[in-house]
Design a protein around this motif. Sequence first.
Motif, PDB file in Angstrom:
ATOM      1  N   PHE A  44       5.223  49.377 -15.656  1.00  0.00           N
ATOM      2  CA  PHE A  44       4.630  48.357 -16.532  1.00  0.00           C
ATOM      3  C   PHE A  44       5.000  46.954 -16.055  1.00  0.00           C
TER       4      PHE A  44
ATOM      5  N   LEU B  26       6.151  40.004 -21.611  1.00  0.00           N
ATOM      6  CA  LEU B  26       6.341  41.433 -21.848  1.00  0.00           C
ATOM      7  C   LEU B  26       6.823  42.142 -20.583  1.00  0.00           C
ATOM      8  N   GLY B  27       6.260  41.752 -19.435  1.00  0.00           N
ATOM      9  CA  GLY B  27       6.681  42.338 -18.175  1.00  0.00           C
ATOM     10  C   GLY B  27       8.136  42.032 -17.863  1.00  0.00           C
TER      11      GLY B  27
ATOM     12  N   PRO C 248      -7.827  36.748 -17.451  1.00  0.00           N
ATOM     13  CA  PRO C 248      -7.141  36.528 -18.719  1.00  0.00           C
ATOM     14  C   PRO C 248      -6.883  35.053 -18.969  1.00  0.00           C
TER      15      PRO C 248
ATOM     16  N   ILE D 215      -2.798  34.653 -22.864  1.00  0.00           N
ATOM     17  CA  ILE D 215      -2.659  36.098 -22.673  1.00  0.00           C
ATOM     18  C   ILE D 215      -1.832  36.394 -21.433  1.00  0.00           C
ATOM     19  N   ALA D 216      -2.080  35.640 -20.356  1.00  0.00           N
ATOM     20  CA  ALA D 216      -1.322  35.839 -19.125  1.00  0.00           C
ATOM     21  C   ALA D 216       0.168  35.566 -19.344  1.00  0.00           C
TER      22      ALA D 216
ATOM     23  N   ARG E  52       3.430  45.255 -12.665  1.00  0.00           N
ATOM     24  CA  ARG E  52       2.052  44.806 -12.747  1.00  0.00           C
ATOM     25  C   ARG E  52       1.941  43.438 -13.418  1.00  0.00           C
ATOM     26  N   ARG E  53       3.019  42.961 -14.011  1.00  0.00           N
ATOM     27  CA  ARG E  53       2.977  41.737 -14.796  1.00  0.00           C
ATOM     28  C   ARG E  53       3.945  40.663 -14.332  1.00  0.00           C
TER      29      ARG E  53
ATOM     30  N   ARG F 224       1.775  35.774 -22.216  1.00  0.00           N
ATOM     31  CA  ARG F 224       2.331  36.839 -23.053  1.00  0.00           C
ATOM     32  C   ARG F 224       2.590  38.104 -22.235  1.00  0.00           C
ATOM     33  N   GLU F 225       1.636  38.439 -21.350  1.00  0.00           N
ATOM     34  CA  GLU F 225       1.812  39.610 -20.491  1.00  0.00           C
ATOM     35  C   GLU F 225       3.016  39.432 -19.562  1.00  0.00           C
ATOM     36  N   ALA F 226       3.199  38.205 -19.055  1.00  0.00           N
ATOM     37  CA  ALA F 226       4.342  37.942 -18.177  1.00  0.00           C
ATOM     38  C   ALA F 226       5.651  38.102 -18.935  1.00  0.00           C
TER      39      ALA F 226
END
Length: 308
Positions: A240, A14-15, A3, A7-8, A243-244, A10-12
């Motif tokens: 969820f 969200l996590g 990623p 994106i990484a 994993r982030r 944003r995922e972090a």
Amino acid sequence: MTPTPDIAAREARLGLLAALGTFALWGVMPAYWHALSEVPPLQVVMHRAIWCAVLVSAWLTWKQGRGWLAAVLSRPRLAAMLGVSGCLIAFNWSLYVWAVSTGHVVEASLGYFINPLLNVVIGVLFLRERLSRAQWVAVLLAMVGVLWLTFSYGSFPWIAVSLAASFAFYGLIRKFAAVEPVTGLGVENLIVFLPAVAALWWFETHGDGGFFSLRWGVATDAMLVFGGALTAIPLIGFAFAVRRVSLTVVGLLQYMSPTIQLLIGVFVLGETFGGERAAGFGFIWAGLVVFALDGYLAARRRIVAQQA
């Protein structure tokens, strides 16, 4: 494909939000179960298992199709492990709901403060893991705290220890059960689904229930159904998040839940928290600080080693 940094990041984020929401929701649950105090605790747990099974099964069928359950049941050893873990989590839920309904929220919160340190002890006893000096200090401080509470109150804090032990052994079994967290939760609840339905039907037909007869009211019945969602949603959010977000961050954030529970027990539900109890908790909190700091420093050392 790796990623991109955006994106990484944003995922972090969200996590992290999922982890914060999960632990906050777990923290405020005593207030929710306390609002159901007119319902016998055993029936609350049965409703919790039934509606959680319905919700999670629907979710898994939507995401994975109808074969998710057959895939697990085709592996007898895995199904047996989930049967045992299902019994452990059902015991944990039952004791927790009973503790909340009988005014023991503070002691229940103590169980979840103890739990991370008990996990370390189980790792030594069953997985042959070795503790660092800091971890030994943390465990010994927690033991002193439990002994202090035992002798200062004249009784062993069995609610806290039973909650911590049942959840710790539940985690041990799930560590070796090669199944996704939400799938495992679905199977665990389906294992107790039919016994729970049968027991509730017995209560209803013998005058001890109130769900089908609306004896407790529509609002209470709706809360019993939504209790299944409150069981499933945080676990889905936790799966969820892990994993982030790094496990170090998750490990530190997990203390939000018992802290919120403790505050609700004292300031909302009016449970006592005198100097003697505070001293016992103080030893345990000191152990948790040592444990968390050791984990954070170990993670930093691993990052530095990887960058070298």
